[in-house]
Design a protein around this motif. Structure first.
Motif, PDB file in Angstrom:
ATOM      1  N   PHE B  25     -29.473  38.606  38.786  1.00 22.81           N
ATOM      2  CA  PHE B  25     -30.642  38.235  39.573  1.00 22.81           C
ATOM      3  C   PHE B  25     -31.753  37.875  38.615  1.00 22.81           C
ATOM      4  O   PHE B  25     -32.775  38.536  38.523  1.00 22.81           O
ATOM      5  N   ASN B  26     -31.502  36.791  37.914  1.00 24.03           N
ATOM      6  CA  ASN B  26     -32.388  36.403  36.836  1.00 24.03           C
ATOM      7  C   ASN B  26     -32.675  34.914  36.984  1.00 24.03           C
ATOM      8  O   ASN B  26     -31.772  34.098  36.874  1.00 24.03           O
ATOM      9  N   PRO B  27     -33.929  34.548  37.257  1.00 27.16           N
ATOM     10  CA  PRO B  27     -34.227  33.140  37.547  1.00 27.16           C
ATOM     11  C   PRO B  27     -33.819  32.190  36.421  1.00 27.16           C
ATOM     12  O   PRO B  27     -33.430  31.053  36.702  1.00 27.16           O
ATOM     13  N   ILE B  28     -33.855  32.665  35.194  1.00 29.07           N
ATOM     14  CA  ILE B  28     -33.487  31.761  34.091  1.00 29.07           C
ATOM     15  C   ILE B  28     -31.992  31.433  34.171  1.00 29.07           C
ATOM     16  O   ILE B  28     -31.579  30.275  34.123  1.00 29.07           O
ATOM     17  N   ILE B  29     -31.192  32.499  34.350  1.00 29.20           N
ATOM     18  CA  ILE B  29     -29.747  32.317  34.492  1.00 29.20           C
ATOM     19  C   ILE B  29     -29.437  31.423  35.687  1.00 29.20           C
ATOM     20  O   ILE B  29     -28.655  30.473  35.598  1.00 29.20           O
ATOM     21  N   LEU B  30     -30.076  31.724  36.819  1.00 31.93           N
ATOM     22  CA  LEU B  30     -29.800  30.970  38.039  1.00 31.93           C
ATOM     23  C   LEU B  30     -30.141  29.499  37.850  1.00 31.93           C
ATOM     24  O   LEU B  30     -29.372  28.611  38.217  1.00 31.93           O
ATOM     25  N   ASN B  74     -43.020  44.680  50.649  1.00 31.77           N
ATOM     26  CA  ASN B  74     -43.300  45.355  49.387  1.00 31.77           C
ATOM     27  C   ASN B  74     -44.157  44.464  48.484  1.00 31.77           C
ATOM     28  O   ASN B  74     -44.307  43.275  48.741  1.00 31.77           O
ATOM     29  N   GLY B  75     -44.610  45.028  47.396  1.00 38.09           N
ATOM     30  CA  GLY B  75     -45.341  44.228  46.413  1.00 38.09           C
ATOM     31  C   GLY B  75     -46.825  44.548  46.397  1.00 38.09           C
ATOM     32  O   GLY B  75     -47.398  44.996  47.389  1.00 38.09           O
ATOM     33  N   VAL B 235     -37.302  42.702  37.546  1.00 37.73           N
ATOM     34  CA  VAL B 235     -37.748  43.657  38.556  1.00 37.73           C
ATOM     35  C   VAL B 235     -38.868  42.981  39.339  1.00 37.73           C
ATOM     36  O   VAL B 235     -39.741  42.337  38.752  1.00 37.73           O
ATOM     37  N   PHE B 236     -38.805  43.034  40.664  1.00 38.73           N
ATOM     38  CA  PHE B 236     -39.797  42.307  41.460  1.00 38.73           C
ATOM     39  C   PHE B 236     -40.791  43.228  42.159  1.00 38.73           C
ATOM     40  O   PHE B 236     -41.919  42.849  42.431  1.00 38.73           O
TER      41      PHE B 236
END
Lengths: 520, 281
Positions: B25-30, B74-75, B235-236
């Protein structure tokens, strides 16, 4: 050496009253091209199936069968699979897999050969059969002729000693069936493979055969070389199905060797002193036009090519109009435009009549479990018409169990219940033997005399020459020539009956064998 | 062409790529994964189907991005309120990353389905069980046959015109089943007479396994292993926390980018070589 030795073979199907085969004695030589002839139900197919263990039907068998000197029943399954090939008349149902190459490999996979051997064997035979271009195609997309050629290739990759063929060309058009038979002869010559074939239409295959066996009601009536056997069959009913040269020969003199090919026939006939012919020209009926196709244009896809181009056709009341032409010339498409299942994008069909349509596969007409139920779907007044068609005894039969000729008549019967004025037939003689064909022809003529109009599409030139009033040749989407049948066939050079080819320039106007020998 | 690798090698490759795409769950990988798949699609698919695919993906991406904040509250960074519910920046970003993950899988599956035609799938099954492969192949032949038979019977029945539409469909359906059963008798005779049922049936396919395939598998496996080792998650919640770029994680991202670009690079290389060889002619 004999490859098959059949001794006193008799066979009776379970529940049957009579023997399907009675006391057959045959010695079939290795490398021979053997043709087995006889009417439908004479036991041809049964005889072929007896020669391969896996296909032998259930029933009582007596007598002995030897294959290469040993009892056939002792032949192992593995040997039987690779040494004895079998091909039936249905090109499609014999195929097993989805792709051409996997179909070719199927038998070799069963034998458990290594991938590398299969690869080279498949490559060899697809080039021998010219299947290279079809290699990656899906088997569903092949034409009937291509499918049958593939079936032959699939048997040949296994390097058989003998190939058994049960009416292999009955579902093919004349061009493909000639191609198929010639390939078969080439295999016979090139590899010395024994060929045992049954056929109904003899004009092509007869000249290829070394020997011919004639079966009648399960008995072997004659078994001789193709030249000799014509003489022996003289006066028998089967004589009518022999190639035209042999029939002429039998009718006149039988002291010289019998001509089989057109070439031999021409030589023979030029020595006979016949100038006139029996049948005079049929008159063109001067009745009114009941169906008119006016400048039809049709294509299947928006950007596809035109199948029908400015195609016009006028059909007169009470006639049989035959549409001829090669595959893909648009014959069936034209029928579909006339019956309304396809719409022309330009041009009109003009008619006030009701149109009945029979597709190529007469089975598609029937959807119920018995003939009676099926006819009841239309209306309840079927009793009269069904007895006229002499089909009453089959009312409780499943339509698919009828023989080819009966099925064809039954399907016509069902369509006639809808009371059409015009009947469209798509290859009505496909898969029928000669006797069923002649019966169907007279039957159609009868219907026309009672006011029905028939338009039929056919590849069967002899049938059209004998039974149609007018013929039209469809080429490149339009009708390029059209005239009454006799004129049509005596003017054409290639697209005509064997009889007409044989008599061209010698006896003018002869189109059917009966033109010379009379109907007696 | 990339798809001409042995199907087994290709299958392994797709398992690697999809495994990482699903579990990281990693935007760079995705993003790297999406780029690899997109480049390959642009190279091999027709324009029309590319537009269709991309349009659908964009739509999916928007939907997922916008709906996540509606359900997840959340957030820390509150953007605004809807019906007294917080809509947070973190939830929006989380939605976007989730959207990326979904469309990445979508596009890779598209690549998978264009490469794995019936022949390749049958080959894969054939490796496991030749019988299953045959059944599959027979089914692939049977279905289109069945459909076209049904259509022609139905047309004939319509032209005869004896029934209501529903009755006609039912009748035609039962007729096509009867015909298929009849034909299956001939088919089984044909199979028997060609030796079906003998022991030791082999399986023929047109694919070979060459050194090229081995090299391809080794490279993919190394890159896959490196991507796993260097795997880092974002982590979000409660606030976005990008992991610091350690040596491992850089190697991880780099390896996966390389892995997902293999098909594209391979096509590119072949394309250049082709052009070069033409210019020599």
């Amino acid at each position: 050496m004999e490859i098959f030795n059949i001794e006193n073979l008799s066979f009776k199907y379970n529940k049957a009253e009579k023997n399907a085969l009675s006391d057959i004695n045959m010695k079939i030589r290795s490398g021979e091209f053997l043709l087995v002839i006889g009417q439908s139900g004479c036991g041809k197919t049964t005889l072929l199936k007896m020669l391969k263990n896996e296909l032998t039907p259930l029933g009582e068998k007596s007598g002995e069968l030897f294959y290469k000197g040993n009892k056939l029943e002792n032949l192992s399954q593995r040997e039987s699979a690779s040494e004895i090939g079998f091909i039936t008349q249905d090109p499609d149902a014999q195929l097993v897999t989805d792709k051409v190459y996997s179909e070719l490999a199927f038998g070799l996979e069963n034998l458990g050969l290594k991938k590398e051997i299969i690869r080279s064997r498949v490559a060899e035979f697809s080039s021998y059969f010219g299947l290279g271009e079809l290699f990656e195609r899906e088997t569903n997309t092949l034409s009937g002729g291509e499918k049958q050629m593939l079936n032959l290739a699939c048997v040949m990759v296994m390097n058989p000693e003998v190939i058994l063929l049960d009416e292999p060309t009955s579902m093919l058009n004349p061009i493909f069936s000639a191609k198929f038979l010639n390939t078969l002869k080439r295999i016979n010559d090139d590899f010395g493979t024994t060929v045992i074939i049954t056929e109904h239409h003899l004009s092509e295959v007869f000249r290829l055969a070394d020997r011919v066996a004639y079966l009648e009601k399960g008995f072997l009536k004659a078994y001789n070389s193709s030249k000799e056997i014509c003489r022996e069959l003289r006066g028998m009913e089967i004589e009518k199905t022999l190639p035209a040269p042999a029939r002429i020969f039998n009718a006149f003199s039988i002291d010289k060797p019998c001509p089989i090919t057109i070439k031999e026939g021409r030589e023979y006939i030029s020595k006979l002193e016949i100038k006139s012919i029996y049948n005079s020209d049929t008159e063109i009926k001067l009745s009114k036009t009941v169906l008119k196709a006016d400048k039809i244009w049709f294509r299947y896809e928006k950007k596809g090519k035109d199948i029908l181009k400015n195609c016009s056709l006028a059909v007169k009341k009470g006639e049989i109009y035959a549409l001829l032409g090669e595959n893909g010339s648009g014959k069936s498409t034209l029928l579909n435009v006339i019956n309304g299942s396809k719409k022309a994008y330009r041009g009109k069909i003009k008619t006030d009549s009701r149109i009945g349509y029979l597709p190529q596969n007469p089975k598609n007409v029937f959807v119920k479990d018995t003939l009676e139920e099926d006819l009841k779907l239309i209306n309840n007044s079927y009793k009269e018409i069904i007895s006229e068609f002499s089909l009453s005894k089959y009312l409780n039969t499943h339509p698919y169990d009828l023989s080819g000729g009966e099925l064809q008549r039954a399907s016509i019967c069902k369509v006639l219940l809808t009371e059409p004025d015009i009947l469209l037939l798509d290859e009505p003689t496909k898969g029928l033997d000669n006797f069923a064909k002649i019966k169907l022809g007279h039957f159609l003529r009868n219907l026309c005399e009672n006011g029905l109009t028939i338009v039929l599409v056919s590849h069967d030139l002899e049938f059209c020459a004998e039974f149609s009033d007018r013929c039209g040749l469809l080429f490149d989407g339009e009708i390029t020539s059209e005239s009454n049948s006799r004129e049509f066939f005596s003017n054409n050079l290639f697209y005509t009956t064997p009889m007409s080819k044989m008599c061209k320039g010698i006896i003018d106007g002869a189109v059917n064998v009966e033109d010379i020998i009379g109907n007696g | 062409m990339f798809k001409n690798f042995n199907p087994i090698a290709l299958f392994i490759y797709f398992v690697y790529v999809l495994f990482i795409s699903v579990f990281s769950f990693n935007p760079i990988i995705l993003t790297a994964g999406i780029l690899g798949a997109v480049f390959y699609c642009l190279f091999t698919l027709e324009k029309k189907s590319v537009f269709k695919l991309f349009g659908f993906c964009a739509f999916m991406f928007l939907i997922i991005t916008l709906t996540n904040p509606l359900f997840s509250h959340n957030g820390r960074t509150v953007l605004f309120f809807i019906n007294d519910n917080r809509v947070t920046f973190e939830a929006l970003v989380y939605g976007a990353v989730l959207g990326l993950a979904v469309i990445e899988v979508l596009i890779w599956f598209k690549c998978f389905s264009t490469i794995f035609d019936s022949e390749r799938i049958i080959f894969l099954f054939g490796k496991i069980s030749p019988k299953t492969a045959l059944v599959l192949s027979m089914t692939l032949r049977f279905i289109p046959n069945f459909v076209s038979n049904f259509k022609s019977i139905n047309t004939t029945q319509r032209l005869i015109g004896s029934d209501s539409r529903i009755k006609r469909y039912l009748n035609s359906f039962s007729a096509v089943i009867t015909q298929s059963l009849e034909n299956s008798v001939i088919t089984s005779d044909s199979m028997k007479s060609r030796g079906y049922g003998l022991k030791g049936r082999t399986f023929y396919s047109r694919f070979r396994f060459s050194t090229r395939d081995i090299v391809f598998i080794i490279i993919s496996t190394v890159l896959f292993a490196l991507s796993i080792i260097g795997r880092t998650d974002f982590v979000f919640y409660p606030s976005i926390d990008a992991p610091s770029l350690s040596g491992f994680s850089i190697i991880g991202c780099f390896s996966f980018s390389a892995l997902s670009l293999i098909p594209f690079i391979y096509e590119l290389k072949e394309g250049i070589r082709w052009k070069y060889s033409i210019s020599k002619i």
